[in-house]
Design a protein around this motif. Structure first.
Motif, PDB file in Angstrom:
ATOM      1  N   ARG A  56       0.404  -1.569   0.083  1.00 42.33           N
ATOM      2  CA  ARG A  56      -0.213  -0.214  -0.054  1.00 42.33           C
ATOM      3  C   ARG A  56       0.822   1.059   0.297  1.00 42.33           C
ATOM      4  O   ARG A  56      -0.070   1.775  -0.417  1.00 42.33           O
ATOM      5  N   GLY A  57       2.113   0.713   0.682  1.00 43.41           N
ATOM      6  CA  GLY A  57       2.602   2.394   0.972  1.00 43.41           C
ATOM      7  C   GLY A  57       4.175   2.192   0.634  1.00 43.41           C
ATOM      8  O   GLY A  57       4.683   1.543   0.271  1.00 43.41           O
ATOM      9  N   LYS A  60       7.506   0.736   4.288  1.00 49.51           N
ATOM     10  CA  LYS A  60       7.640  -0.387   5.940  1.00 49.51           C
ATOM     11  C   LYS A  60       7.892  -0.704   7.140  1.00 49.51           C
ATOM     12  O   LYS A  60       9.323  -0.256   6.975  1.00 49.51           O
ATOM     13  N   GLU A  84      -5.489   1.185  10.480  1.00 45.72           N
ATOM     14  CA  GLU A  84      -5.728   0.827   9.421  1.00 45.72           C
ATOM     15  C   GLU A  84      -4.111   0.145   8.334  1.00 45.72           C
ATOM     16  O   GLU A  84      -4.137  -0.559   7.610  1.00 45.72           O
ATOM     17  N   PRO A  85      -3.456   1.655   8.921  1.00 49.73           N
ATOM     18  CA  PRO A  85      -1.619   0.724   8.435  1.00 49.73           C
ATOM     19  C   PRO A  85      -1.237  -0.807   8.743  1.00 49.73           C
ATOM     20  O   PRO A  85       0.277  -1.215   8.033  1.00 49.73           O
ATOM     21  N   ASP A  87      -0.085  -3.921   9.447  1.00 42.59           N
ATOM     22  CA  ASP A  87      -1.264  -5.824   8.789  1.00 42.59           C
ATOM     23  C   ASP A  87      -0.857  -6.812   9.885  1.00 42.59           C
ATOM     24  O   ASP A  87      -1.431  -8.022   9.151  1.00 42.59           O
ATOM     25  N   VAL A 102       3.953  -2.793   9.834  1.00 39.79           N
ATOM     26  CA  VAL A 102       2.949  -1.557   9.117  1.00 39.79           C
ATOM     27  C   VAL A 102       3.392  -1.045   8.008  1.00 39.79           C
ATOM     28  O   VAL A 102       4.587  -1.686   7.388  1.00 39.79           O
ATOM     29  N   ASP A 103       2.552  -0.948   6.727  1.00 41.71           N
ATOM     30  CA  ASP A 103       2.620  -0.812   6.210  1.00 41.71           C
ATOM     31  C   ASP A 103       2.318   0.649   5.885  1.00 41.71           C
ATOM     32  O   ASP A 103       0.912   1.376   5.136  1.00 41.71           O
ATOM     33  N   ALA A 104       3.067   2.278   6.211  1.00 46.57           N
ATOM     34  CA  ALA A 104       2.268   3.598   5.858  1.00 46.57           C
ATOM     35  C   ALA A 104       2.864   4.199   4.998  1.00 46.57           C
ATOM     36  O   ALA A 104       3.908   3.690   3.981  1.00 46.57           O
ATOM     37  N   ALA A 105       1.992   5.146   4.328  1.00 50.86           N
ATOM     38  CA  ALA A 105       2.033   6.110   3.232  1.00 50.86           C
ATOM     39  C   ALA A 105       3.368   6.566   2.876  1.00 50.86           C
ATOM     40  O   ALA A 105       4.171   6.869   1.945  1.00 50.86           O
TER      41      ALA A 105
END
Length: 147
Positions: A56-57, A60, A84-85, A87, A102-105
């Motif tokens: 997504r972003g 990670k 939301e972010p 995983d 996490v997978d952040a923008a």
């Protein structure tokens, strides 16, 4: 669980959408055998779920969280898993109690998430590690064919 189960699992770990006919061809058995084996692995709890890996972003990371000794980590992990972010949420042993993957923008979004975690009453510490590269392990494939 035998070698055939391990071979099937190794293929599904790489791509859970691999058709049973393709798996059957690769492991040298019938589609029906693969289907029955997968159903049994699900029923026995060996396969917990089929999932989708996304990108997504751009950032990670693992956020390691230490909590107060009086905290119900089960309840906290359930709440953190809804962010939301996030995983994955792991309860771990060691200096920290919980790890968020996490997978952040971007780094700003990651920093906001770290701040959000630090503001929780139960949290006493955080430590963050950026994930620079990611590879899927060969854990089950190395067992195939060994006696």
């Amino acid at each position: 669980m035998d070698d055939l189960d391990r071979e099937i699992l190794a293929i599904l770990r790489r791509d859970a959408r691999t058709p049973y006919t393709e798996i059957a061809d690769r492991v040298g058995t019938s589609e029906g055998t693969v289907r029955n084996r997968v159903e049994r692995l699900v029923e026995d709890g060996v396969i917990e779920r089929f999932t989708v890996a996304t990108q997504r972003g751009n950032v990670k990371a693992m956020i390691e969280i230490g909590v107060d000794v009086n905290v119900d980590t089960g309840g906290l992990t359930e709440r953190l898993a809804e962010w939301e972010p996030v995983d994955f949420v792991w309860q771990v042993s060691g200096d920290e109690d919980i790890v968020l993957v996490v997978d952040a923008a971007d780094t700003a979004a990651l920093n906001e998430l770290i701040t959000q975690a630090r503001e929780l009453e139960e949290v006493v510490s955080t430590k963050t590690r950026l994930i620079l590269d990611e590879w899927l392990g060969e854990a089950t494939e190395g067992l195939v064919g060994e006696a």
